[in-house]
Design an enzyme around this catalytic site. Structure first.
Site, PDB file in Angstrom:
ATOM      1  N   LYS A  64       0.690  -1.309  -0.307  1.00  0.00           N
ATOM      2  CA  LYS A  64      -0.447   0.315   0.085  1.00  0.00           C
ATOM      3  C   LYS A  64       0.367   1.120   0.354  1.00  0.00           C
ATOM      4  O   LYS A  64       0.297   2.365  -0.688  1.00  0.00           O
ATOM      5  CB  LYS A  64      -0.829  -0.141   0.745  1.00  0.00           C
ATOM      6  CG  LYS A  64      -1.718   1.406   1.158  1.00  0.00           C
ATOM      7  CD  LYS A  64      -3.041   1.023   2.229  1.00  0.00           C
ATOM      8  CE  LYS A  64      -4.075   1.607   2.155  1.00  0.00           C
ATOM      9  NZ  LYS A  64      -5.129   1.530   2.619  1.00  0.00           N
ATOM     10  N   MET A  89     -13.269   4.688  -3.184  1.00  0.00           N
ATOM     11  CA  MET A  89     -13.519   4.319  -1.580  1.00  0.00           C
ATOM     12  C   MET A  89     -12.174   2.658  -1.299  1.00  0.00           C
ATOM     13  O   MET A  89     -12.313   1.490  -1.294  1.00  0.00           O
ATOM     14  CB  MET A  89     -14.729   2.819  -2.263  1.00  0.00           C
ATOM     15  CG  MET A  89     -16.399   3.736  -3.131  1.00  0.00           C
ATOM     16  SD  MET A  89     -16.645   5.027  -1.349  1.00  0.00           S
ATOM     17  CE  MET A  89     -18.166   4.226  -1.038  1.00  0.00           C
ATOM     18  N   LEU A  91      -9.244   2.959   2.002  1.00  0.00           N
ATOM     19  CA  LEU A  91      -9.001   3.630   3.550  1.00  0.00           C
ATOM     20  C   LEU A  91      -7.473   4.556   3.110  1.00  0.00           C
ATOM     21  O   LEU A  91      -6.497   4.419   2.291  1.00  0.00           O
ATOM     22  CB  LEU A  91      -8.832   2.580   4.496  1.00  0.00           C
ATOM     23  CG  LEU A  91      -9.383   2.388   5.475  1.00  0.00           C
ATOM     24  CD1 LEU A  91      -9.270   1.388   6.370  1.00  0.00           C
ATOM     25  CD2 LEU A  91     -10.252   3.700   6.225  1.00  0.00           C
ATOM     26  N   ASN A 106     -12.798  13.938   3.428  1.00  0.00           N
ATOM     27  CA  ASN A 106     -13.804  13.099   2.925  1.00  0.00           C
ATOM     28  C   ASN A 106     -15.090  13.716   2.741  1.00  0.00           C
ATOM     29  O   ASN A 106     -15.899  14.427   3.782  1.00  0.00           O
ATOM     30  CB  ASN A 106     -14.020  11.855   3.326  1.00  0.00           C
ATOM     31  CG  ASN A 106     -14.175  11.028   2.901  1.00  0.00           C
ATOM     32  OD1 ASN A 106     -14.409  10.981   0.981  1.00  0.00           O
ATOM     33  ND2 ASN A 106     -15.072  10.027   3.846  1.00  0.00           N
ATOM     34  N   HIS A 108     -19.598  12.065   3.525  1.00  0.00           N
ATOM     35  CA  HIS A 108     -19.976  10.660   3.320  1.00  0.00           C
ATOM     36  C   HIS A 108     -20.993  11.158   3.627  1.00  0.00           C
ATOM     37  O   HIS A 108     -21.965  11.664   3.961  1.00  0.00           O
ATOM     38  CB  HIS A 108     -19.319   9.951   5.017  1.00  0.00           C
ATOM     39  CG  HIS A 108     -20.119   8.676   5.257  1.00  0.00           C
ATOM     40  ND1 HIS A 108     -19.412   7.883   4.474  1.00  0.00           N
ATOM     41  CD2 HIS A 108     -21.163   8.555   5.822  1.00  0.00           C
ATOM     42  CE1 HIS A 108     -19.447   6.705   4.638  1.00  0.00           C
ATOM     43  NE2 HIS A 108     -21.028   6.732   5.865  1.00  0.00           N
TER      44      HIS A 108
HETATM   45  C1  GAR Z   1     -21.385   9.580  -2.871  1.00  0.00           C
HETATM   46  O1  GAR Z   1     -22.459   9.091  -1.971  1.00  0.00           O
HETATM   47  C2  GAR Z   1     -20.245   9.723  -1.353  1.00  0.00           C
HETATM   48  O2  GAR Z   1     -20.996  10.421  -0.151  1.00  0.00           O
HETATM   49  C3  GAR Z   1     -19.594   8.593  -1.249  1.00  0.00           C
HETATM   50  O3  GAR Z   1     -19.378   7.903  -2.727  1.00  0.00           O
HETATM   51  C4  GAR Z   1     -20.328   8.511  -3.198  1.00  0.00           C
HETATM   52  C5  GAR Z   1     -20.276   8.951  -4.527  1.00  0.00           C
HETATM   53  O4  GAR Z   1     -20.874   9.118  -5.838  1.00  0.00           O
HETATM   54  N1  GAR Z   1     -18.764   8.110  -0.742  1.00  0.00           N
HETATM   55  C6  GAR Z   1     -18.624   7.450   0.883  1.00  0.00           C
HETATM   56  O5  GAR Z   1     -19.729   6.540   1.126  1.00  0.00           O
HETATM   57  C7  GAR Z   1     -17.079   7.274   1.409  1.00  0.00           C
HETATM   58  N2  GAR Z   1     -17.502   6.618   2.659  1.00  0.00           N
HETATM   59  P1  GAR Z   1     -20.001  10.036  -6.940  1.00  0.00           P
HETATM   60  O6  GAR Z   1     -19.108   8.692  -7.094  1.00  0.00           O
HETATM   61  O7  GAR Z   1     -21.032   9.999  -7.637  1.00  0.00           O
HETATM   62  O8  GAR Z   1     -19.375  11.383  -6.587  1.00  0.00           O
END
Ligand code: GAR
Length: 192
Positions: A64, A89, A91, A106, A108
């Site tokens: 990593k 997605m 860490l 970030n 969420h």
């Molecule tokens: C978004 O809803 C973001 O909040 C979530 O992934 C989606 C990405 O959408 N992130 C997580 O769940 C992080 N833990 P996008 O690719 O259309 O921006």
């Protein structure tokens, strides 16, 4: 402020941030999009806006740290001073965290600390809560655990489905993320 956006999927938040920079609602330049998925839809979106994209495949690195060091080298080459995770997605490890200490955020799709991790919208729907929402937070070594910068609630109505809830959450995300980034940039400029 030169920022990099990290994304693994559709890239709708990345697009909202790029648009905000182009309409002067966000005083920053998206210097680079970084993805860990060579086929992610975000690549096409970034290309439409002439934003450079680099795809790094984590599987082709032995560790990593080696994967992240290559990303850090690319960020330094492009003089990136702030990192914005938008549906990345994975860490963040110590290599990136120490190179960009206090400068990684970030978004969420829940009111953290509720529903961290994968499929936060589905988790909230299954739990039958009446209110969920969106959180923007600083990134630390944990999963969705860094200190919270901004939150906004989204109501779950009787007629909502997972899909309609996702649409409502995304409308909030696409406004809240650029707004919050501008607030952070203003603060950093006042302190510098
Ligand atoms: C978004 O809803 C973001 O909040 C979530 O992934 C989606 C990405 O959408 N992130 C997580 O769940 C992080 N833990 P996008 O690719 O259309 O921006």
């Amino acid at each position: 402020m030169r920022i990099a956006i990290f994304a693994s999927g559709a890239g709708t938040n990345a697009e909202a941030i790029i648009k905000a920079t182009q309409t002067q609602r966000l005083d920053a330049e998206v210097a680079l999009i970084v993805t860990d998925k060579p086929k992610a839809k975000v690549i096409e979106r970034a290309t439409n806006y002439n934003v450079p994209v680099v795809a790094f495949d984590p599987k082709s690195y032995e560790t990593k740290a080696a994967y992240e060091q290559e990303i850090v080298n690319e960020l330094h080459k492009r003089e990136v001073s702030f990192v914005v995770l938008a549906g990345y997605m994975r860490l963040i490890g110590t290599t990136l965290l120490s190179a960009y200490e206090g400068r990684i955020v970030n978004i969420h799709p829940s009111l953290l600390p509720s529903f961290p991790g994968l499929d936060a919208i589905g988790q909230a729907f299954q739990a039958k809560v009446k209110v969920t929402g969106v959180t923007v937070h600083y990134v630390d070594e944990g999963m969705d655990t860094g200190s919270i910068i901004a939150q906004e609630p989204v109501r779950i109505e009787r007629h909502d489905t997972v899909d309609s809830l996702q649409e409502k959450v995304q409308v909030v995300e696409h406004r809240l993320y650029p707004e919050t980034l501008q607030t952070i940039i203003d603060q950093m400029e006042r302190l510098s």
